[in-house]
Design a protein around this motif. Structure first.
Motif, PDB file in Angstrom:
ATOM      1  N   ALA A   9       1.731   7.044 -10.936  1.00 57.60           N
ATOM      2  CA  ALA A   9       0.288   7.174 -10.693  1.00 57.60           C
ATOM      3  C   ALA A   9      -0.485   5.952 -11.160  1.00 57.60           C
ATOM      4  CB  ALA A   9      -0.240   8.427 -11.391  1.00 57.60           C
ATOM      5  N   GLY A  10       0.169   4.807 -11.157  1.00 50.04           N
ATOM      6  CA  GLY A  10      -0.527   3.561 -11.451  1.00 50.04           C
ATOM      7  C   GLY A  10      -1.186   3.014 -10.198  1.00 50.04           C
ATOM      8  N   PRO A  11      -1.623   1.763 -10.215  1.00 50.25           N
ATOM      9  CA  PRO A  11      -2.324   1.181  -9.062  1.00 50.25           C
ATOM     10  C   PRO A  11      -1.522   1.231  -7.767  1.00 50.25           C
ATOM     11  CG  PRO A  11      -2.581  -0.214 -10.986  1.00 50.25           C
ATOM     12  CD  PRO A  11      -1.591   0.841 -11.364  1.00 50.25           C
ATOM     13  N   ALA A  12      -0.199   1.022  -7.833  1.00 53.85           N
ATOM     14  CA  ALA A  12       0.625   1.034  -6.619  1.00 53.85           C
ATOM     15  C   ALA A  12       0.724   2.435  -6.032  1.00 53.85           C
ATOM     16  CB  ALA A  12       2.018   0.484  -6.919  1.00 53.85           C
ATOM     17  N   GLY A  13       1.071   3.413  -6.850  1.00 52.23           N
ATOM     18  CA  GLY A  13       1.234   4.779  -6.364  1.00 52.23           C
ATOM     19  C   GLY A  13      -0.063   5.376  -5.859  1.00 52.23           C
ATOM     20  N   ILE A  14      -1.144   5.174  -6.609  1.00 43.93           N
ATOM     21  CA  ILE A  14      -2.441   5.705  -6.191  1.00 43.93           C
ATOM     22  C   ILE A  14      -2.892   5.060  -4.887  1.00 43.93           C
ATOM     23  CG2 ILE A  14      -4.888   5.823  -6.764  1.00 43.93           C
ATOM     24  CD1 ILE A  14      -3.206   7.848  -8.278  1.00 43.93           C
ATOM     25  N   SER A  15      -2.743   3.739  -4.772  1.00 46.71           N
ATOM     26  CA  SER A  15      -3.162   3.046  -3.546  1.00 46.71           C
ATOM     27  C   SER A  15      -2.405   3.578  -2.336  1.00 46.71           C
ATOM     28  CB  SER A  15      -2.944   1.537  -3.690  1.00 46.71           C
ATOM     29  OG  SER A  15      -3.754   1.012  -4.715  1.00 46.71           O
ATOM     30  N   ALA A  16      -1.103   3.826  -2.499  1.00 44.95           N
ATOM     31  CA  ALA A  16      -0.315   4.397  -1.395  1.00 44.95           C
ATOM     32  C   ALA A  16      -0.857   5.765  -1.009  1.00 44.95           C
ATOM     33  CB  ALA A  16       1.147   4.494  -1.795  1.00 44.95           C
ATOM     34  N   SER A  17      -1.179   6.575  -2.009  1.00 45.44           N
ATOM     35  CA  SER A  17      -1.646   7.945  -1.738  1.00 45.44           C
ATOM     36  C   SER A  17      -2.970   7.969  -0.984  1.00 45.44           C
ATOM     37  CB  SER A  17      -1.772   8.732  -3.046  1.00 45.44           C
ATOM     38  OG  SER A  17      -2.918   8.352  -3.786  1.00 45.44           O
ATOM     39  N   LEU A  18      -3.847   6.997  -1.236  1.00 46.54           N
ATOM     40  CA  LEU A  18      -5.151   6.977  -0.578  1.00 46.54           C
ATOM     41  C   LEU A  18      -5.010   6.854   0.937  1.00 46.54           C
ATOM     42  CD1 LEU A  18      -7.180   4.656  -2.994  1.00 46.54           C
ATOM     43  CD2 LEU A  18      -6.904   7.152  -3.062  1.00 46.54           C
ATOM     44  N   TYR A  19      -3.960   6.169   1.373  1.00 50.41           N
ATOM     45  CA  TYR A  19      -3.729   6.004   2.815  1.00 50.41           C
ATOM     46  C   TYR A  19      -2.986   7.198   3.408  1.00 50.41           C
ATOM     47  CZ  TYR A  19      -5.604   1.335   2.609  1.00 50.41           C
ATOM     48  OH  TYR A  19      -6.464   0.270   2.464  1.00 50.41           O
ATOM     49  N   THR A  20      -1.990   7.730   2.693  1.00 53.15           N
ATOM     50  CA  THR A  20      -1.245   8.873   3.244  1.00 53.15           C
ATOM     51  C   THR A  20      -2.126  10.119   3.316  1.00 53.15           C
ATOM     52  OG1 THR A  20      -0.355   9.492   1.048  1.00 53.15           O
ATOM     53  CG2 THR A  20       0.950   7.965   2.384  1.00 53.15           C
ATOM     54  N   ILE A  21      -2.987  10.316   2.322  1.00 54.45           N
ATOM     55  CA  ILE A  21      -3.872  11.484   2.331  1.00 54.45           C
ATOM     56  C   ILE A  21      -4.862  11.391   3.489  1.00 54.45           C
ATOM     57  CG2 ILE A  21      -5.634  12.764   1.051  1.00 54.45           C
ATOM     58  CD1 ILE A  21      -4.335  11.492  -1.510  1.00 54.45           C
ATOM     59  N   ARG A  22      -5.461  10.210   3.660  1.00 54.05           N
ATOM     60  CA  ARG A  22      -6.471  10.038   4.706  1.00 54.05           C
ATOM     61  C   ARG A  22      -5.862  10.129   6.105  1.00 54.05           C
ATOM     62  NH1 ARG A  22     -11.373   7.538   3.177  1.00 54.05           N
ATOM     63  NH2 ARG A  22     -11.403   6.344   5.116  1.00 54.05           N
ATOM     64  N   SER A  23      -4.533  10.045   6.205  1.00 57.80           N
ATOM     65  CA  SER A  23      -3.853  10.232   7.489  1.00 57.80           C
ATOM     66  C   SER A  23      -3.325  11.647   7.636  1.00 57.80           C
ATOM     67  CB  SER A  23      -2.700   9.222   7.610  1.00 57.80           C
ATOM     68  OG  SER A  23      -3.203   7.910   7.714  1.00 57.80           O
ATOM     69  N   TYR A 275      -1.897  -4.055  -3.365  1.00 60.72           N
ATOM     70  CA  TYR A 275      -1.485  -4.526  -2.037  1.00 60.72           C
ATOM     71  C   TYR A 275      -0.185  -3.851  -1.596  1.00 60.72           C
ATOM     72  CZ  TYR A 275       0.874  -7.513   1.346  1.00 60.72           C
ATOM     73  OH  TYR A 275       1.578  -7.964   2.447  1.00 60.72           O
ATOM     74  N   GLU A 276       0.813  -3.849  -2.472  1.00 71.62           N
ATOM     75  CA  GLU A 276       2.100  -3.263  -2.090  1.00 71.62           C
ATOM     76  C   GLU A 276       1.990  -1.761  -1.898  1.00 71.62           C
ATOM     77  OE1 GLU A 276       5.309  -6.464  -3.883  1.00 71.62           O
ATOM     78  OE2 GLU A 276       5.264  -4.434  -4.699  1.00 71.62           O
ATOM     79  N   GLY A 277       1.175  -1.086  -2.727  1.00 73.22           N
ATOM     80  CA  GLY A 277       0.973   0.346  -2.541  1.00 73.22           C
ATOM     81  C   GLY A 277       0.306   0.644  -1.210  1.00 73.22           C
ATOM     82  N   THR A 278      -0.680  -0.173  -0.870  1.00 75.85           N
ATOM     83  CA  THR A 278      -1.361  -0.027   0.419  1.00 75.85           C
ATOM     84  C   THR A 278      -0.369  -0.176   1.572  1.00 75.85           C
ATOM     85  OG1 THR A 278      -3.437  -0.890  -0.478  1.00 75.85           O
ATOM     86  CG2 THR A 278      -3.138  -1.011   1.915  1.00 75.85           C
ATOM     87  N   LYS A 279       0.450  -1.209   1.491  1.00 80.96           N
ATOM     88  CA  LYS A 279       1.407  -1.457   2.564  1.00 80.96           C
ATOM     89  C   LYS A 279       2.439  -0.337   2.650  1.00 80.96           C
ATOM     90  CE  LYS A 279       3.453  -5.304   4.921  1.00 80.96           C
ATOM     91  NZ  LYS A 279       3.657  -6.761   4.950  1.00 80.96           N
ATOM     92  N   ALA A 280       2.912   0.134   1.500  1.00 86.09           N
ATOM     93  CA  ALA A 280       3.886   1.232   1.496  1.00 86.09           C
ATOM     94  C   ALA A 280       3.287   2.480   2.128  1.00 86.09           C
ATOM     95  CB  ALA A 280       4.347   1.521   0.070  1.00 86.09           C
TER      96      ALA A 280
END
Length: 292
Positions: A9-23, A275-280
């Protein structure tokens, strides 16, 4: 079944979740150990905070942001990830904690780059010569032999349970630390501080600070909480220099398994993790769309 489980739940994991949830992907975010971000007293090199921000505050804001968007969030330790084939013959991932079991179509590893090696004399000398970091990977080589696990938490217990039906005996060595309530049987627990390893061509003995010794055929390191690298290794993903190998889409060598943040190496910066969380997250969306 979840569309994606994000571990960390750091910056990478949270950033990834913001995109998967919104989809509209069914997203579960699991975390347990504190993030390295929380240790930062003041962050002044990240966009949007003219006076800087405390690391712990930024960490908590990220988790709450994901929760508000609709992520399911579980504060529990992940002990195992395995690949499963579903009834319709599709690949899925089984993610286990001590108290729960979840199935997901994809997994994103984002638990950072943990340093779980204990400070014990001669540990480097015997790595690969009786000292291992993966019970699932190397347990087979110790069939009907005596092994020890170094650790004092749920991860150590999980590794002990993994080995119990393979080896002759298992001992958990807490290395002077307090052991949590143990849930199994027929496993000895020794709480003495470990001084050193010894043996001619491989580990044969463990010496404690009181100069007592035990004979042993193999040692498994399971100190602290399992990190992304340990999970990736057990599933069969490629590891290089203790980092998870990913392609330009943050995908590991295992289909459906992604990694982002410090566990992939490179710059240890929040901006890189975001960035990497977003891309993932974006690539998981594409992966699931193409594998309906």
């Amino acid at each position: 079944m979840y569309d994606v489980i994000i571990i960390g739940a750091g910056p990478a994991g949270i950033s990834a979740s913001l995109y998967t949830i919104r989809s509209n992907l069914k997203t579960l975010l699991i975390y347990k150990e504190k993030s390295a971000l929380e240790k930062a007293t003041k962050i002044e090199n990240y966009y949007g905070f003219e006076n800087g921000i405390n690391g712990e505050e930024l960490y908590k804001k990220g988790i709450e942001q994901a929760r508000e968007l609709g992520a399911e969030i579980l504060n529990e330790e992940v002990t195992s990830i395995q690949i499963e084939i579903t009834e319709n013959k599709k690949q899925a991932f089984k993610v286990q904690t001590l108290n729960n079991e979840f199935i997901a179509k994809s997994v994103i590893l984002a638990t950072g780059n943990k340093k779980n090696k204990p400070d014990i004399q001669k540990i480097d000398e015997y790595e690969g010569k009786g000292i291992s970091y993966c019970a699932m990977c190397d347990g087979f080589f110790y069939r009907n032999r005596d092994v020890a696990i170094i650790g004092n938490g749920d991860y150590a217990i999980s590794e002990a349970m993994e080995l119990q039906n393979i080896v002759k005996t298992v001992k958990i060595l807490t290395n002077g630390q307090e052991m949590p309530e143990y849930r199994g049987e027929n496993i000895d627990i020794i709480d003495k501080t470990i001084k050193s390893f010894s043996g001619e061509n491989k580990v044969e003995n463990i010496e404690f600070s009181d100069n007592s010794k035990i004979n042993i055929d193999g040692v498994f390191i399971a100190q602290g909480v399992a990190g992304s690298t340990e999970f990736a290794k057990k599933i069969g993903a490629q590891i290089q220099n203790d980092k998870i190998v990913v392609n330009e889409n943050m995908e590991t060598t295992v289909k459906g398994l992604y990694a982002c943040g410090d566990c992939t190496g490179g710059l240890y910066q929040i901006s890189k993790a975001v960035y990497e969380g977003t891309k993932a997250g974006i690539q998981v969306i594409k992966y699931l769309k193409n594998n309906k």
